[in-house]
Design an enzyme around this catalytic site. Structure first.
Site, PDB file in Angstrom:
ATOM      1  N   HIS A   4      48.460  32.832  34.648  1.00 38.54           N
ATOM      2  CA  HIS A   4      47.200  33.593  35.015  1.00 38.54           C
ATOM      3  C   HIS A   4      47.516  34.806  35.615  1.00 38.54           C
ATOM      4  O   HIS A   4      46.760  35.769  35.790  1.00 38.54           O
ATOM      5  CB  HIS A   4      46.346  32.710  35.951  1.00 38.54           C
ATOM      6  CG  HIS A   4      45.054  33.313  36.421  1.00 38.54           C
ATOM      7  ND1 HIS A   4      44.158  33.682  35.399  1.00 38.54           N
ATOM      8  CD2 HIS A   4      44.416  33.733  37.535  1.00 38.54           C
ATOM      9  CE1 HIS A   4      43.143  34.060  35.908  1.00 38.54           C
ATOM     10  NE2 HIS A   4      43.421  34.304  37.134  1.00 38.54           N
TER      11      HIS A   4
ATOM     12  N   ASP B 203      47.284  29.297  30.917  1.00 40.58           N
ATOM     13  CA  ASP B 203      46.300  29.708  32.045  1.00 40.58           C
ATOM     14  C   ASP B 203      45.290  28.804  32.185  1.00 40.58           C
ATOM     15  O   ASP B 203      44.475  28.255  31.597  1.00 40.58           O
ATOM     16  CB  ASP B 203      45.870  30.914  31.773  1.00 40.58           C
ATOM     17  CG  ASP B 203      45.028  31.940  32.869  1.00 40.58           C
ATOM     18  OD1 ASP B 203      44.806  31.296  33.837  1.00 40.58           O
ATOM     19  OD2 ASP B 203      44.450  32.910  32.842  1.00 40.58           O
TER      20      ASP B 203
ATOM     21  N   SER C 166      40.250  37.131  35.792  1.00 38.78           N
ATOM     22  CA  SER C 166      39.810  36.149  36.421  1.00 38.78           C
ATOM     23  C   SER C 166      38.529  36.184  36.948  1.00 38.78           C
ATOM     24  O   SER C 166      37.531  36.490  36.173  1.00 38.78           O
ATOM     25  CB  SER C 166      40.858  36.160  37.830  1.00 38.78           C
ATOM     26  OG  SER C 166      40.842  35.181  38.587  1.00 38.78           O
TER      27      SER C 166
END
Length: 471
Positions: A450, A357, A293
């Site tokens: 995610h 994602d 991320s």
């Protein structure tokens, strides 16, 4: 906050820029900007270009500014919610679950200590695995990818837990846990840790950046801020990510710094100094940089600043960059420079994307936005089968067709959550917190994809030999 710009912010290092100031936002100014392209008349934005004719781009700026303002306003309640959720999860875990709370009648309830090695974040509860996959050996094609993903998941935890796992579970040398200063928000908001993987095949130092903490408004501000700086000869770069990495208001990116306050360490400079010392003392060692991320964005930017400063010694010892669910960090010119740099120094760049994602599909890559990915995408589908693609499918999050497919995929992932334990084994069992996230993914598609769980599974179950050579 991360988007705050004040009068001492020197932008001389940048050819051009666009910076947001949500603290100066007011409704009338916002409405004027909707119908007027005059940037220089708006208090909430500072730009080297006085005019923004692109209406779609003005809409994106307005959305970003509103999001930043809301995050500023709700930073404290969000942090409190995070404390309550994580404390509750740890309280239940420490006392053996819901039925263990009956110990209250025997005055034997345990109160969790947030600084202990047993305390876990929400990320930790979504995927509680801490052991490495013993079937993936040093030297295997996907060894570094699997190790880096586990590190990228572990970095969300506190220092005590990270230290214990690296030393006692992974049996590797722990080199330090860092809480770095962000000069724009006057807060230690960038976390990272380092460890050394020494075995008969590898001699690798791993630098791991932490991703977005779900309940940190500061992290979310870094993510959603669409401010940028253009560095001459290098392209435009996401300002929020540079601030998190150590950009300084008064001087930008000087090659050397002399910080008077030792309690305000900057990520890039601290890590560069430590890596230089370790690698000079160990001529056979190399290093890799990784993150999930937001951590992936910082991992992608770290080599850029090394190249900007012409740090050839470190670039020659950088073996690879591994990012998971990484957002876009710059424009096409920036990407071209990075591809050239990786090729020049034979650095492997491995950008992993699982399914739908949402984060790798942001900020948008369209006519209204200049952000682009660079390098190939290692894409994993719902069966964890890998493909090497130029870009992930449906590269922009907002799409009518993708919205239908995302919800369909989320429903399939929820079903897989109930079956994977029987198909793949006990270590792939998904708990209640993750299944709740799977359900939430039906409402907000792309959020559940995610989670680190699917990236860990991808590196363990995915097609072997999926890594690509340096671009």
């Amino acid at each position: 906050m991360a988007a705050v710009i004040d009068d001492i912010c020197n932008k001389a290092f940048s050819k051009s820029f666009m910076l947001f100031k949500p603290e100066d936002l007011n409704v009338f100014d916002l409405l004027k900007f909707l119908f007027s392209p005059k940037l220089h008349e708006r208090k909430f934005v500072e730009s080297s270009d006085p005019i923004e004719f692109n209406f779609a781009h003005r809409i994106l700026i307005i959305i970003s500014i509103i999001a930043l303002k809301l995050l500023q306003l709700f930073a404290a309640p969000l942090a409190l919610l995070g404390f309550v959720v994580e404390f509750s999860l740890n309280f239940l875990s420490a006392n053996g679950g819901v039925f263990g709370l009956l110990n209250i009648f025997r005055l034997k309830l345990k109160i969790p200590d947030s600084s202990s090695a047993d305390y876990q974040t929400v990320i930790g509860y979504l995927d509680e695995r801490i052991t490495l996959d013993q079937s993936i050996k040093p030297g295997d094609a996907n060894y570094n990818a699997a190790l880096c993903m586990m590190a990228s998941k572990l970095v969300y935890e506190n220092e005590a837990r990270v230290t214990k796992v690296v030393k006692d579970v992974w049996k590797m040398e722990f080199l330090g846990f860092f809480n770095f200063w962000n000069e724009y928000i006057k807060k230690r908001a960038t976390q990272a840790f380092m460890f050394w993987d020494k075995n008969s095949v590898c001699d690798t130092i791993v630098v791991t950046f932490r991703g977005t903490s779900p309940f940190s408004a500061y992290d979310w501000i870094t993510d959603v801020e669409l401010s940028w700086y253009e560095m001459e000869g290098f392209g435009k770069v996401h300002a929020g990510f540079m601030k998190a990495l150590g950009l300084q208001k008064s001087v930008g990116w000087p090659k050397e710094v002399n910080r008077k306050d030792k309690n305000q360490p900057l990520a890039y400079y601290t890590l560069r100094k430590k890596l230089t010392k370790l690698l000079k003392e160990n001529e056979n060692a190399k290093f890799v940089v990784t993150g999930h991320s937001l951590g992936g964005a910082l991992a992608a930017l770290f080599p850029f600043i090394l190249a900007f400063h012409q740090e050839e010694f470190l670039l020659q010892r950088l073996e690879g960059v591994y990012t998971y669910g990484q957002p876009r960090v710059g424009d096409s010119k920036f990407g071209e420079f990075m591809v050239k740099t990786y090729s020049q120094y034979n650095i492997g760049f491995h950008r992993f994307v699982y399914g739908f994602d949402m984060v790798p599909r942001l900020p948008l890559d369209d006519k209204a936005s200049m952000f682009k990915h660079f390098g190939p995408c290692i894409y994993f589908d719902i069966f964890y089968k890998a493909k090497i693609l130029e870009e992930e499918p449906f590269k922009n999050y907002f799409s009518m067709v993708a919205a239908v497919m995302m919800r369909t995929r989320a429903f399939m992932e929820l079903g897989r959550s109930l079956l994977i334990f029987w198909i793949k084994g006990r270590e792939y069992k998904e708990g209640v917190p993750l299944r709740m996230m799977r359900v939430f993914g039906l409402l907000v598609p792309g959020v559940n994809a995610h989670c680190p769980q699917d990236y860990v599974n991808s590196t363990r179950l995915g097609t072997k030999g999926f890594l690509v050579s340096p671009p």
